[in-house]
Design a protein around this motif. Structure first.
Motif, PDB file in Angstrom:
ATOM      1  N   THR A 107      48.219  29.558  46.818  1.00 46.17           N
ATOM      2  CA  THR A 107      48.843  28.976  48.005  1.00 46.17           C
ATOM      3  C   THR A 107      48.283  29.600  49.279  1.00 46.17           C
ATOM      4  N   ASP A 108      48.757  29.082  50.414  1.00 42.88           N
ATOM      5  CA  ASP A 108      48.348  29.567  51.744  1.00 42.88           C
ATOM      6  C   ASP A 108      46.834  29.506  51.928  1.00 42.88           C
ATOM      7  N   LEU A 109      46.214  28.448  51.409  1.00 42.17           N
ATOM      8  CA  LEU A 109      44.772  28.259  51.566  1.00 42.17           C
ATOM      9  C   LEU A 109      44.484  27.507  52.865  1.00 42.17           C
ATOM     10  N   ARG A 110      43.229  27.578  53.304  1.00 47.63           N
ATOM     11  CA  ARG A 110      42.820  26.854  54.497  1.00 47.63           C
ATOM     12  C   ARG A 110      42.339  25.454  54.119  1.00 47.63           C
ATOM     13  N   PRO A 111      42.615  24.465  54.956  1.00 48.50           N
ATOM     14  CA  PRO A 111      42.096  23.117  54.677  1.00 48.50           C
ATOM     15  C   PRO A 111      40.573  23.077  54.782  1.00 48.50           C
ATOM     16  N   ASP A 112      39.968  22.191  53.981  1.00 49.14           N
ATOM     17  CA  ASP A 112      38.526  21.922  54.042  1.00 49.14           C
ATOM     18  C   ASP A 112      37.702  23.212  53.971  1.00 49.14           C
ATOM     19  N   THR A 113      38.040  24.074  53.006  1.00 56.59           N
ATOM     20  CA  THR A 113      37.364  25.375  52.860  1.00 56.59           C
ATOM     21  C   THR A 113      36.979  25.576  51.398  1.00 56.59           C
ATOM     22  N   THR A 114      35.777  26.138  51.173  1.00 56.26           N
ATOM     23  CA  THR A 114      35.306  26.414  49.824  1.00 56.26           C
ATOM     24  C   THR A 114      35.746  27.813  49.402  1.00 56.26           C
ATOM     25  N   TYR A 115      36.375  27.893  48.236  1.00 56.16           N
ATOM     26  CA  TYR A 115      36.882  29.160  47.704  1.00 56.16           C
ATOM     27  C   TYR A 115      36.204  29.502  46.386  1.00 56.16           C
ATOM     28  N   ARG A 116      36.114  30.792  46.125  1.00 52.70           N
ATOM     29  CA  ARG A 116      35.718  31.282  44.806  1.00 52.70           C
ATOM     30  C   ARG A 116      36.885  32.075  44.236  1.00 52.70           C
ATOM     31  N   VAL A 117      37.211  31.795  42.967  1.00 49.68           N
ATOM     32  CA  VAL A 117      38.309  32.490  42.304  1.00 49.68           C
ATOM     33  C   VAL A 117      37.772  33.149  41.039  1.00 49.68           C
ATOM     34  N   THR A 118      38.220  34.379  40.779  1.00 50.33           N
ATOM     35  CA  THR A 118      37.783  35.132  39.595  1.00 50.33           C
ATOM     36  C   THR A 118      39.014  35.569  38.808  1.00 50.33           C
ATOM     37  N   LEU A 119      38.992  35.281  37.502  1.00 53.75           N
ATOM     38  CA  LEU A 119      40.077  35.647  36.593  1.00 53.75           C
ATOM     39  C   LEU A 119      39.570  36.721  35.621  1.00 53.75           C
ATOM     40  N   THR A 120      40.263  37.865  35.565  1.00 55.19           N
ATOM     41  CA  THR A 120      39.860  38.955  34.674  1.00 55.19           C
ATOM     42  C   THR A 120      41.000  39.297  33.719  1.00 55.19           C
ATOM     43  N   PRO A 121      40.865  38.982  32.409  1.00 53.40           N
ATOM     44  CA  PRO A 121      41.894  39.382  31.443  1.00 53.40           C
ATOM     45  C   PRO A 121      41.803  40.888  31.179  1.00 53.40           C
ATOM     46  N   LYS A 122      42.960  41.557  31.104  1.00 53.50           N
ATOM     47  CA  LYS A 122      42.987  42.995  30.834  1.00 53.50           C
ATOM     48  C   LYS A 122      43.999  43.285  29.734  1.00 53.50           C
ATOM     49  N   ALA A 123      43.524  43.998  28.700  1.00 51.14           N
ATOM     50  CA  ALA A 123      44.388  44.376  27.578  1.00 51.14           C
ATOM     51  C   ALA A 123      44.068  45.811  27.187  1.00 51.14           C
ATOM     52  N   ASN A 124      45.099  46.618  26.985  1.00 44.23           N
ATOM     53  CA  ASN A 124      44.930  48.022  26.597  1.00 44.23           C
ATOM     54  C   ASN A 124      44.043  48.771  27.595  1.00 44.23           C
ATOM     55  N   GLN A 125      44.276  48.547  28.876  1.00 48.24           N
ATOM     56  CA  GLN A 125      43.544  49.214  29.960  1.00 48.24           C
ATOM     57  C   GLN A 125      42.063  48.855  29.985  1.00 48.24           C
ATOM     58  N   GLN A 126      41.660  47.829  29.244  1.00 52.95           N
ATOM     59  CA  GLN A 126      40.261  47.405  29.229  1.00 52.95           C
ATOM     60  C   GLN A 126      40.141  45.998  29.793  1.00 52.95           C
ATOM     61  N   SER A 127      39.079  45.754  30.552  1.00 58.91           N
ATOM     62  CA  SER A 127      38.821  44.439  31.131  1.00 58.91           C
ATOM     63  C   SER A 127      37.937  43.625  30.200  1.00 58.91           C
ATOM     64  N   LEU A 128      38.359  42.379  29.935  1.00 65.53           N
ATOM     65  CA  LEU A 128      37.535  41.460  29.147  1.00 65.53           C
ATOM     66  C   LEU A 128      36.629  40.688  30.093  1.00 65.53           C
ATOM     67  N   ASN A 129      35.839  39.772  29.542  1.00 61.33           N
ATOM     68  CA  ASN A 129      34.891  39.022  30.353  1.00 61.33           C
ATOM     69  C   ASN A 129      35.616  38.243  31.443  1.00 61.33           C
ATOM     70  N   SER A 130      35.139  38.360  32.683  1.00 64.49           N
ATOM     71  CA  SER A 130      35.727  37.640  33.813  1.00 64.49           C
ATOM     72  C   SER A 130      35.241  36.197  33.832  1.00 64.49           C
ATOM     73  N   LEU A 131      36.084  35.301  34.321  1.00 65.26           N
ATOM     74  CA  LEU A 131      35.756  33.892  34.472  1.00 65.26           C
ATOM     75  C   LEU A 131      35.842  33.538  35.947  1.00 65.26           C
ATOM     76  N   SER A 132      34.920  32.701  36.425  1.00 64.27           N
ATOM     77  CA  SER A 132      34.889  32.340  37.847  1.00 64.27           C
ATOM     78  C   SER A 132      34.777  30.838  38.019  1.00 64.27           C
ATOM     79  N   ALA A 133      35.269  30.366  39.145  1.00 69.01           N
ATOM     80  CA  ALA A 133      35.167  28.946  39.488  1.00 69.01           C
ATOM     81  C   ALA A 133      35.141  28.815  41.003  1.00 69.01           C
ATOM     82  N   THR A 134      34.559  27.729  41.484  1.00 71.07           N
ATOM     83  CA  THR A 134      34.477  27.443  42.912  1.00 71.07           C
ATOM     84  C   THR A 134      35.114  26.085  43.183  1.00 71.07           C
ATOM     85  N   PHE A 135      35.865  25.982  44.278  1.00 74.51           N
ATOM     86  CA  PHE A 135      36.492  24.708  44.630  1.00 74.51           C
ATOM     87  C   PHE A 135      36.631  24.618  46.140  1.00 74.51           C
TER      88      PHE A 135
END
Length: 505
Positions: free
Chosen positions: A290-318
């Motif tokens: 939420t609270d995004l700007r209109p007509d703006t390109t964003y990059r989002v990164t998702l990082t799963p974390k289990a047992n204090q360890q980071s798994l492979n991150s996933l990214s997308a642009t919109f």
């Protein structure tokens, strides 16, 4: 027993003669997915030969559109009997021609329904990642269990372990018993992953089940949906099995720069302006940005974390939608209509929102599909529900709710509602001894909507036996029935079993 064999053969011959036109392969399915799908097929003696071949044909049609290969979808088949039998593993077939031929060659095992041992083999060999012939690392795994629902065994614990290890569990049952057990073993959402269907109608769920599988193994790992001027919905395939958490970072992409300060933080060298952070629990599969700007390109990164360890991150642009000045929409006077509390002759219809200052009255119209008589109920503007009564059992109705405004406008919404099937109980059961360890059974049943009878009894003091009989038979003789054994007869209807009667031999 001879009657059962003749009945099965007749049904099988009818099925072969009927045939079916081959569906065209949906282009949207080709090359769509990447993952390993294992079918757990009930091949035990409780499944009639006719039912087994219908399950095999259903599995063949279900898989036909998928592209197969080491970088796409792989399929395995594990049969359930007294001992589990791996018909073929994930590495066996890379073409639809080979897979379809292998499925058609499958032979029924008969014997006991030993689902627990089959699940142990699936977990320790077929679906285990990183072992020869097992599933591929970092790719989704799916277990599709085809069963008649009879005596599934203690499957809750092995199914729970599979789900904890990231395996998605889907179930198709051609019987209508053990609902709670099957509901507890499937992966959420239950409404998309659990199907109860008559064997003769199993093809009607082909597309829904296929879409459910595609949603799990679709190649796109991270998706951005419902993008507006100031918000977006982030969806991902769960990989944490309810443990750990997901870290999410998102921010607008700028033209050049190597970092910056302020805001919630910056990501040097990524071309991001100050970005925002949020955390979602391990059982989540979506997040609202939420609270995004209109007509703006964003990059989002998702990082799963289990047992204090980071798994492979996933990214997308919109890119968010441009801001457009539009007149304020009027208040929706009718936005939801729901059906609940269905019985054999009534349903409850509810609607919302309740806006008595705008609405003069509500009108509910309903009729049985496809050509039933139209009936109308009028409800005052301070009530947001009504109960429709005197309905026909096991019938689908079209229900339309109309909101009549004081201004003269009218807004209407329609839904479909189904009444429950009436399941008459067995009215009488008599046992007569006709020889050493032989018992003749006679009973009386209600013929309306009856599909057959289910007979169970103890045999050889330790083995529980079952027998399915057609609706025109009202008696049978059981052999090798030990003294003081329990013998039960239950009527079988389209959606479930009716109340049966048990007697002691």
């Amino acid at each position: 027993m001879e009657v059962r064999k003749v009945f099965t053969c007749v049904l099988f011959c009818v099925f072969l003669c009927a045939g079916a036109a081959q569906e065209s392969i949906p282009e949207s399915v080709l090359n769509c997915c990447e993952g390993d799908v294992l079918f757990l097929l009930d091949s035990s003696g409780s499944v009639a030969s006719y039912e087994f071949f219908r399950m095999v044909d259903f599995m063949s049609d279900l898989l036909l559109p998928f592209s197969l290969g080491p970088d796409e979808v792989r399929v395995g088949l594990l049969q359930v009997g007294t001992e589990p039998h791996l018909e073929f593993g994930f590495d066996a077939y890379r073409s639809q021609q080979g897979l379809q031929a292998a499925i058609k060659r499958s032979k029924q095992l008969k014997g006991d329904t030993n689902t627990v041992d089959a699940l142990l083999m699936a977990r320790n060999q077929v679906l285990k990642q990183g072992v020869p012939g097992g599933a591929r690392p970092d790719l989704p795994r799916v277990l599709v269990w085809l069963t008649d629902g009879v005596d599934p065994g203690a499957v809750q614990e092995p199914m729970a372990r599979l789900r904890e290890e990231g395996v998605a569990v889907l179930v198709v049952s051609t019987g209508h018993g053990n609902y709670q057990v099957l509901r507890n073993v499937v992966s959420p959402p239950v409404e998309d992953h659990l199907y109860f269907v008559d064997i003769d109608d199993i093809n009607i769920i082909t597309e829904d089940l296929r879409n459910a599988i595609i949603e799990i193994i679709r190649a796109e790992r991270l998706q951005v949906k419902a993008v507006t001027t100031t918000s977006a919905l982030l969806n991902w395939r769960p990989v944490l099995a309810g443990t750990g958490h997901y870290d999410i970072q998102f921010g607008p992409i700028r033209s050049g720069g190597t970092g910056g300060g302020g805001g919630s933080g910056t990501s040097p060298g990524t071309g991001l302006e100050p970005f925002q952070k949020m955390t979602r629990p391990g059982d989540a599969s979506s997040a609202q940005l939420t609270d995004l700007r209109p007509d703006t390109t964003y990059r989002v990164t998702l990082t799963p974390k289990a047992n204090q360890q980071s798994l492979n991150s996933l990214s997308a642009t919109f890119t968010t939608q441009p801001e457009v000045t539009t007149p304020q929409p009027e208040v929706q006077s009718l936005s939801t209509v729901t059906v609940s509390d269905s019985t054999s002759n009534s349903v409850r219809v509810s609607w919302g929102p309740l806006l008595s200052h705008l609405i003069q009255s509500y009108q509910v119209e309903y009729s049985a599909l496809p050509t039933g008589r139209l009936q109308i109920v009028t409800v005052n503007n301070r009530q947001n529900f009504t109960v429709l009564t005197n309905l026909q059992p096991d019938t689908q109705y079209l229900v339309t709710v109309s909101a009549r405004h004081f201004s003269g406008k009218e807004k209407a919404m329609s839904v479909k509602a189904c009444t429950q099937e009436v399941l008459p109980a067995l009215s009488d059961l008599q046992l007569t001894t006709v020889g050493d360890e032989s018992v003749q059974l006679r009973w009386r049943g209600n013929a309306d909507g009856l599909r057959g009878y289910w007979v169970t009894w103890e045999r050889d003091y330790s083995q529980r036996s079952t027998l399915y009989l057609p609706p025109n038979l009202l008696s049978t003789t059981l052999n090798h029935v030990p003294r003081s054994s329990r013998v039960c007869v239950s009527p079988v209807y389209r959606t479930a079993r009716g109340e049966g009667i048990c007697c002691t031999a």
